[in-house]
Design a protein around this motif. Sequence first.
Motif, short mmCIF file in Angstrom:
data_model
loop_
_atom_site.label_atom_id
_atom_site.label_comp_id
_atom_site.label_asym_id
_atom_site.label_seq_id
_atom_site.Cartn_x
_atom_site.Cartn_y
_atom_site.Cartn_z
N UNK A 1 -6.94 14.36 5.96
CA UNK A 1 -7.28 14.08 4.90
C UNK A 1 -6.64 14.50 3.56
N UNK A 2 -6.08 15.92 3.71
CA UNK A 2 -5.31 16.51 2.65
C UNK A 2 -4.16 15.62 2.51
N UNK A 3 -3.26 15.38 3.70
CA UNK A 3 -1.85 14.74 3.74
C UNK A 3 -2.37 13.11 3.12
N UNK A 4 -3.58 12.64 3.78
CA UNK A 4 -3.83 11.43 3.09
C UNK A 4 -3.89 11.13 1.72
N UNK A 5 -4.80 12.26 0.91
CA UNK A 5 -4.76 12.15 -0.43
C UNK A 5 -3.50 12.39 -1.10
N UNK A 6 -2.75 13.45 -0.38
CA UNK A 6 -1.27 13.68 -1.17
C UNK A 6 -0.49 12.20 -1.12
N UNK A 7 -0.74 11.34 0.00
CA UNK A 7 0.26 10.12 -0.07
C UNK A 7 -0.43 9.38 -1.05
N UNK A 8 -1.65 9.22 -1.20
CA UNK A 8 -2.27 8.38 -2.28
C UNK A 8 -1.81 8.84 -3.75
N UNK A 9 -2.09 10.10 -3.93
CA UNK A 9 -1.51 10.62 -5.21
C UNK A 9 -0.19 10.33 -5.54
N UNK A 10 0.62 10.27 -4.66
CA UNK A 10 2.00 9.80 -4.97
C UNK A 10 2.22 8.49 -4.97
N UNK A 11 1.55 7.65 -4.45
CA UNK A 11 1.51 6.39 -4.69
C UNK A 11 1.01 5.92 -5.96
N UNK A 12 -0.11 6.57 -6.34
CA UNK A 12 -0.48 6.23 -7.80
C UNK A 12 0.07 6.66 -8.88
N UNK A 13 0.52 7.94 -8.71
CA UNK A 13 1.03 8.79 -9.81
C UNK A 13 2.51 8.96 -9.84
N UNK A 14 3.34 8.56 -8.66
CA UNK A 14 4.75 8.94 -8.74
C UNK A 14 5.20 7.65 -7.90
N UNK A 15 5.25 6.63 -8.35
CA UNK A 15 5.78 5.38 -7.70
C UNK A 15 6.80 5.46 -6.73
N UNK A 16 7.79 6.42 -7.23
CA UNK A 16 9.06 6.42 -6.44
C UNK A 16 9.17 7.34 -5.19
N UNK A 17 8.37 8.32 -5.29
CA UNK A 17 8.00 9.25 -4.09
C UNK A 17 6.99 8.50 -3.17
N UNK A 18 6.11 7.79 -3.95
CA UNK A 18 5.07 7.15 -3.23
C UNK A 18 5.59 6.17 -2.33
N UNK A 19 6.49 5.18 -3.05
CA UNK A 19 7.00 3.96 -2.48
C UNK A 19 7.64 4.77 -1.06
N UNK A 20 8.53 5.66 -1.09
CA UNK A 20 9.22 6.23 -0.01
C UNK A 20 8.56 6.75 1.14
N UNK A 21 7.34 7.48 0.73
CA UNK A 21 6.48 8.10 1.47
C UNK A 21 5.83 6.96 2.56
N UNK A 22 5.27 5.82 1.85
CA UNK A 22 4.68 4.83 2.61
C UNK A 22 5.74 4.16 3.44
N UNK A 23 7.23 4.43 3.59
CA UNK A 23 8.13 3.83 4.39
C UNK A 23 8.09 4.66 5.47
N UNK A 24 7.51 5.67 5.64
CA UNK A 24 7.93 6.67 6.74
C UNK A 24 6.46 6.66 7.52
N UNK A 25 6.83 7.09 8.64
CA UNK A 25 5.66 7.42 9.69
C UNK A 25 5.39 8.96 9.43
N UNK A 26 4.21 9.09 8.75
CA UNK A 26 3.71 10.46 8.43
C UNK A 26 2.45 10.46 9.57
#
Length: 87
Positions: free
Chosen positions: A5-30
């Motif tokens: 859940x903590x990792x999932x929340x981190x990915x969501x936070x990045x997607x919403x608050x820092x689109x650069x890192x968020x879009x990069x993270x969403x392209x990777x298998x985490x």
Amino acid sequence: MEAKLKVSRALTKLACEDPFFGSCALRLDVRPEPRIPTACTDGKSILWSPDFIDSCSEAETVGLVCHEILHVLFMHCTPLGDRNKTL
């Protein structure tokens, strides 16, 4: 809080608050990998230790994901010339 859940929340936070890192993270298998001590990347995936994530705060988890993304962006996993990628 459960590590997944903590990792999932981190990915969501990045997607919403820092689109650069968020879009990069969403392209990777985490995904979790209990055999590693902390976290790592092979350029395609971010693997993380559930035990290690349990010891991190939410902010540290976001930082950890960004750190691993930067390894991918700076091509630290890609062999270049005579460079030994293991080092």
